[in-house]
Design a protein around this motif. Structure first.
Motif, PDB file in Angstrom:
ATOM      1  N   ALA A   3       0.831  -1.209   0.000  1.00 27.75           N
ATOM      2  CA  ALA A   3       0.000   0.000   0.000  1.00 27.75           C
ATOM      3  C   ALA A   3       0.866   1.260   0.000  1.00 27.75           C
ATOM      4  O   ALA A   3       0.565   2.234  -0.692  1.00 27.75           O
ATOM      5  N   ALA A   4       1.957   1.251   0.761  1.00 24.07           N
ATOM      6  CA  ALA A   4       2.852   2.407   0.819  1.00 24.07           C
ATOM      7  C   ALA A   4       3.486   2.668  -0.538  1.00 24.07           C
ATOM      8  O   ALA A   4       3.665   3.834  -0.940  1.00 24.07           O
ATOM      9  N   ARG A   5       3.820   1.609  -1.259  1.00 26.70           N
ATOM     10  CA  ARG A   5       4.394   1.781  -2.602  1.00 26.70           C
ATOM     11  C   ARG A   5       3.382   2.426  -3.546  1.00 26.70           C
ATOM     12  O   ARG A   5       3.733   3.302  -4.348  1.00 26.70           O
ATOM     13  N   VAL A   6       2.136   1.999  -3.446  1.00 26.02           N
ATOM     14  CA  VAL A   6       1.099   2.573  -4.306  1.00 26.02           C
ATOM     15  C   VAL A   6       0.847   4.034  -3.940  1.00 26.02           C
ATOM     16  O   VAL A   6       0.720   4.894  -4.817  1.00 26.02           O
ATOM     17  N   VAL A   7       0.781   4.337  -2.646  1.00 21.33           N
ATOM     18  CA  VAL A   7       0.581   5.724  -2.209  1.00 21.33           C
ATOM     19  C   VAL A   7       1.722   6.601  -2.711  1.00 21.33           C
ATOM     20  O   VAL A   7       1.497   7.711  -3.206  1.00 21.33           O
ATOM     21  N   ASN A   8       2.952   6.114  -2.603  1.00 17.60           N
ATOM     22  CA  ASN A   8       4.104   6.880  -3.073  1.00 17.60           C
ATOM     23  C   ASN A   8       4.030   7.127  -4.576  1.00 17.60           C
ATOM     24  O   ASN A   8       4.306   8.239  -5.049  1.00 17.60           O
TER      25      ASN A   8
END
Length: 201
Positions: A3-8
């Motif tokens: 999820a953090a990769r997608v948000v970034n």
């Protein structure tokens, strides 16, 4: 995490579209529940054009808005009125970042990503929307975002059927039945107060 990769990636995309006006890479999100939802809640099956018309004023100050849509709708052409107006992306727009994640977990990633949006617009009565709002409440309290003192968060509902409730999450409401219809600030507001008091004793 995934999820953090997608948000970034979303923030980078939003920043690149408007590097001067959106240096922070703010993005926005919808959760639009489809499939069998209108069977459970007759009249809840709004068209994308209706959703756009009922919410477009929320984005009038955002140039080239990047909008993430969490949805169970299999036909993405349904969202054409929104994609004509905004830079619309879905979780599968970032398929390369999902790796070998079990597709059964995609809805969890949808929730985590949508919870980090600047403006979030959800589906009234949806428990998935409610959990996104709960996460937003936790973030609001932790980072002391505007309105955190009274439990308000920058979330809305898109349905004209619930027009009076569009700004519901900006107002403190005590829990009342049916409690599944929305999330309540009681869940995140002042939940650590007793811990702080005890630590002083």
């Amino acid at each position: 995490c995934t999820a953090a990769r997608v948000v970034n990636a979303l923030r980078n995309r939003a920043r690149q579209r408007d590097p001067t006006g959106n240096a922070k890479g703010l993005f926005h999100a919808f959760h639009i529940r489809r499939t069998d939802f209108s069977t459970q809640f007759p009249g809840a099956d709004e068209s994308a054009e209706t959703i756009y018309q009922h919410t477009k004023d929320l984005f009038q100050n955002y140039k080239n808005a990047t909008v993430f849509i969490a949805t169970d709708a299999p036909d993405r052409s349904f969202f054409r009125p929104l994609s004509d107006a905004y830079d619309v992306v879905f979780l599968n727009s970032f398929e390369s970042l999902l790796g070998d994640l079990n597709p059964n977990m995609y809805h969890v990633i949808d929730q985590l990503v949508a919870s980090r949006a600047d403006i979030f617009i959800g589906t009234y009565y949806s428990t998935l929307t409610n959990y996104i709002n709960r996460l937003r409440g936790y973030y609001s309290t932790k980072h002391e975002l505007p309105g955190y003192e009274n439990g308000s968060i920058r979330s809305y509902y898109f349905s004209p059927q619930h027009g009076a409730k569009r700004d519901e999450m900006f107002h403190y409401r005590a829990p009342s039945p049916p409690i599944f219809q929305r999330e309540f600030p009681l869940v995140w507001r002042d939940i650590d107060k007793d811990i702080e008091l005890n630590s002083l004793g």
